[in-house]
Design an enzyme around this catalytic site. Sequence first.
Site, PDB file in Angstrom:
ATOM      1  N   ARG A  97       0.876  -1.445  -0.124  1.00  9.38           N
ATOM      2  CA  ARG A  97      -0.019  -0.034   0.115  1.00  9.38           C
ATOM      3  C   ARG A  97       1.005   1.211   0.090  1.00  9.38           C
ATOM      4  NH1 ARG A  97      -3.964  -2.201  -1.144  1.00  9.38           N
ATOM      5  NH2 ARG A  97      -6.035  -2.055  -0.146  1.00  9.38           N
ATOM      6  N   GLU A 155      -2.254   8.029  -3.840  1.00  5.18           N
ATOM      7  CA  GLU A 155      -2.421   7.754  -5.214  1.00  5.18           C
ATOM      8  C   GLU A 155      -3.981   7.971  -5.402  1.00  5.18           C
ATOM      9  OE1 GLU A 155      -1.484   3.507  -4.821  1.00  5.18           O
ATOM     10  OE2 GLU A 155      -3.618   3.098  -4.992  1.00  5.18           O
ATOM     11  N   HIS A 185      -1.546   0.629  -9.543  1.00  2.00           N
ATOM     12  CA  HIS A 185      -2.493  -0.245  -8.598  1.00  2.00           C
ATOM     13  C   HIS A 185      -3.076  -1.361  -9.388  1.00  2.00           C
ATOM     14  CE1 HIS A 185      -3.933  -0.106  -4.097  1.00  2.00           C
ATOM     15  NE2 HIS A 185      -4.106  -1.229  -4.657  1.00  2.00           N
TER      16      HIS A 185
HETATM   17  C1  GLV Z   1      -5.721  -4.138  -3.612  1.00  2.65           C
HETATM   18  O1  GLV Z   1      -4.823  -3.432  -3.380  1.00  2.65           O
HETATM   19  C2  GLV Z   1      -6.666  -4.753  -2.497  1.00  2.65           C
HETATM   20  O2  GLV Z   1      -6.502  -4.497  -1.356  1.00  2.65           O
HETATM   21  O3  GLV Z   1      -7.464  -5.587  -2.771  1.00  2.65           O
END
Ligand code: GLV
Length: 329
Positions: free
Chosen positions: A239, A268, A286
Amino acid sequence: MKKKILVAREIFPEVIERLGRHFELETNQEDRIFTEAELAVKLADKDGIFSTLSERITPAVVQAGGRLKAICNMAVGYNNIDVAAATAAGVLVTNTPEVLNETTADFGFALMMATARRVTESEQWLREGKWDRWRYDGFMGVDVHGSTLGIIGMGRIGQAIARRSMGFDMQVIYHNRSRLDPALEARANNARHVSRDELLRTADHVMLVVPYSPQLHHMIGAAEIALMKPDATLVNIARGGVVDDAALIAALKERRIAGAGIDVFENEPAFNPGFLELKNVVLTPHIASSSRNTRLAMANCAADNLIAALAGERPPNLLNPDALGQSRS
Ligand code: GLV
């Protein structure tokens, strides 16, 4: 009468159709990003929300949802939700674990390979029309096969990455709050539990897979990067906020490590523009879990949770069982 839900972002039409068989829907197929204030207004008459990691579900948003019973996030991570506020208000919170493990592990591996072997940097150079001869040292990278992979956060995704490393004859070391059961370590390419600093000093490729929590904010900053080998790579599929992006950019600029593969950023979709000036970084928006099968499975998993929660059942991926005993304040 059907319960009312908000589907906060555009999602697969077939999942909208499925949810529509159970609920009265307010959808967002035009895919606007709702502000906190808009979310609060929209949740005032809703029993549930199908959320994604782009909605910030703050205590004020939870409070505004006076009849809200369930927040079902289409993501394994849930740091966008104030779970304590939801629990105190008796609102169930769910995520979508398991269904994305293998796809996310594939992507972590892909980012590590792309970073180590300079795939995107060399492609960009080729696209710029600069390729006029073969060179003995053309885009020399660092090897993945036979190297040491250090995984920080050895949950289900970390273990899936470790299993992939067997095919590359890698050694695996990992750092986790607690040591895994020896049988799980054996399945994860005989992974060895080490301290975080030992991992940073020893690994040729460092992979971050920890869930975000305020305690882990900037767990990788200048001091930690300084421990890494000069030829090492760093991959962040965890993250934004786990890495101090400014410190990473400074280290990459000075070539203190070989490169980084980054799928998640602080703030982000805005991100530190310093990344764009660097060649030794692979940047992706992401997308680690983004294969069609997996994103559809995640959407259906969030829908399963919502359907169960609003039918008064315990949803399969309940994160805050304490909410079950709470009544709405
Ligand atoms: C993506 O980053 C998720 O947490 O599924």
